[in-house]
Scaffold this active site. Structure first.
Site, PDB file in Angstrom:
ATOM      1  N   LYS B 170      -8.703   9.878  -2.994  1.00 33.46           N
ATOM      2  CA  LYS B 170      -9.046   8.454  -3.058  1.00 33.46           C
ATOM      3  C   LYS B 170      -8.036   7.708  -3.928  1.00 33.46           C
ATOM      4  O   LYS B 170      -7.660   6.576  -3.631  1.00 33.46           O
ATOM      5  CB  LYS B 170     -10.465   8.268  -3.592  1.00 33.46           C
ATOM      6  CG  LYS B 170     -10.928   6.811  -3.700  1.00 33.46           C
ATOM      7  CD  LYS B 170     -11.038   6.108  -2.336  1.00 33.46           C
ATOM      8  CE  LYS B 170     -11.409   4.633  -2.462  1.00 33.46           C
ATOM      9  NZ  LYS B 170     -12.808   4.403  -2.824  1.00 33.46           N
ATOM     10  N   LYS B 238     -10.457  -1.002 -11.659  1.00 33.43           N
ATOM     11  CA  LYS B 238     -11.116   0.232 -12.108  1.00 33.43           C
ATOM     12  C   LYS B 238     -10.459   1.447 -11.441  1.00 33.43           C
ATOM     13  O   LYS B 238     -10.169   2.456 -12.095  1.00 33.43           O
ATOM     14  CB  LYS B 238     -12.614   0.146 -11.750  1.00 33.43           C
ATOM     15  CG  LYS B 238     -13.461   1.307 -12.218  1.00 33.43           C
ATOM     16  CD  LYS B 238     -13.705   2.349 -11.148  1.00 33.43           C
ATOM     17  CE  LYS B 238     -14.567   1.851 -10.008  1.00 33.43           C
ATOM     18  NZ  LYS B 238     -14.801   2.937  -9.017  1.00 33.43           N
TER      19      LYS B 238
END
Lengths: 294, 294
Positions: B170, B238
């Site tokens: 990811k 983030k």
């Protein structure tokens, strides 16, 4: 009606072969004259100079490397300019300076001719297959006249604005190519560092929001350490110089592009200029000691 | 056999609705309990805590925001860990720290359970349509057990390696997303500065070597100055923090990603954290005074 083609490098040869195959009467000229031979064998006629070619053709197509090369065939001794007549349309497929393009087009217009800047993308494969994308700046009526020729080797022909706009759109194209290449380089090197299976990771991400042409087409080459060029670092660097010059003229900040330019400069200094632009990852490998596929 | 779903935000709600629709018995829990109501109306059953949910389900799916959120539902009071039994499989769709993932999975394993890290891409549209891409780390046999549930909302399910590898993949995905976004930002701002027709330029370049998902999907939004988020700057930031932390741990240099992180930080400081990640171009607009569509 004859069409002339100047510049029989890896791109121009493929495009000219397609023109001949589509039954156009084609006259060719190349600085290194032996490069004309294979096209003459296909049915093209050789010219003795750009001027002589221009005298024989209403349409004069140029496909050379850099701004000085176009200036030489247009303004040099026995150049196109000395033979431009009313009705001559010059179509420049080279990727060169937008401001030099405007200047050269102005000189051709003073002599009664017209100009289209029409840089291409799609590489040597696209030139050979006749599937190039062509970004065209200039007058719409001139583009309409040129379209039957352009369709011989281009499948996407987009009129993006007045003279110079084609070159600017090509710069836009190149900013995207190298930015996507840096992203692919950092991403695959991260995957390598994390110990992931690179092929599985590539296939997990390429179909979604992370996808790009560079990732899908050059990613597998990078993983295999196959640095054969679709487009060389030397030519990529020339195009980035045009981008940074253009950014400076227009007041557009290109921090990512400027950074990539510096990385490529380092690779050129190491003698890697003839490798493919996807060898950009080598600059990051040197910083880390981590190697793709290593 | 029941499946539990913890975290009914914009992603989790869509995924849970798809699970219910595919006739699975679904138990839900969310910190803000009112978010359970629409899913209960569809046929899901509410739980009173992550522990109670875990006691009722062999499969426990988590989809929350950040590492501390996953730690809270796993290790906190009435957390998953207190009710894990032999056979419990925890599937974490959140995007969180790979090293925290390994730690949490170890604790669950000590209690007799198993863990898959399975972050997704495809956004809220993908969650609702059931077309997410899922990158899975963990044991292949566990993935096989989970596949009937994952197929309720994912069309691309790729096993990329052991526990933690899904989170690493990811991160690879996010490095690509933001790098392609910076390229699109510089390219479109250059086109604006050069006075090109932005829509025509986009269409001239997106089909070739310059193409990317971000350019084709966010480029038109950027041209129209539509900053509604497919993915917010705050969440993007983030994920980039995870990427930079990971790069530091692994010794992988991410100069482009680090630069983009700083640009996003500036936009957050201006209060733009809830805009879409394609608002990155605003950082370059401020440097130049040139505005897209301006």
């Amino acid at each position: 009606m004859s069409v002339g083609f100047i510049g029989l490098g890896i791109m121009g040869s493929g495009m000219t072969a397609n023109l001949v195959e589509k039954s156009h009467d084609v006259v060719v000229w190349n600085r290194t004259s032996s490069r004309m031979d294979p096209l003459v064998a296909l049915g093209a006629e050789p010219a003795s100079s750009p001027a002589e070619l221009t005298a024989r053709c209403d349409f004069v197509i140029i496909c050379v490397s850099d701004t000085p090369d176009v200036e030489a065939v247009v303004e040099g001794p026995d150049g196109i300019l000395s033979a431009v007549e009313s009705g001559t349309l010059v179509i420049d497929h080279s990727t060169i300076s937008p401001s030099a393009t405007v200047r050269l087009a102005g000189r051709v217009a003073e002599a009664g001719g017209a100009w289209l800047d029409a840089p291409v993308s799609g590489g040597s494969e696209g030139a050979a297959a006749g599937t190039l994308s062509i970004m065209v700046g200039g007058d719409a009526a001139d583009l309409e006249r040129a379209t039957p020729y352009l369709e011989s080797y281009g499948t996407s022909i987009t009129h993006v604005g007045p003279i110079g706009a084609g070159q600017q759109a090509k710069i836009v194209n190149q900013i995207l190519v190298v930015g996507n290449q840096l992203a692919a380089s950092e991403a695959l090197l991260y995957a390598q560092g994390a110990g992931l299976d690179l092929h599985a990771t590539l296939s997990a991400v390429e179909g979604g929001a992370a996808g790009s042409w560079m990732l899908s087409n050059r990613g597998p080459q990078m993983i295999e350490r196959d640095w054969r060029p679709g487009f060389t670092i030397d030519l990529q660097q020339k195009d980035l110089r045009l981008a940074l010059d253009g950014g400076a003229e227009l007041g557009v900040p290109l921090p990512g592009t400027a950074f990539i330019f510096q990385l490529y400069r380092g690779l050129q200094a190491q003698g890697l200029g003839s490798e493919g632009n996807h060898a950009l990852v080598k600059a990051l490998e040197e910083l880390s000691g981590i190697r793709l596929g290593g």
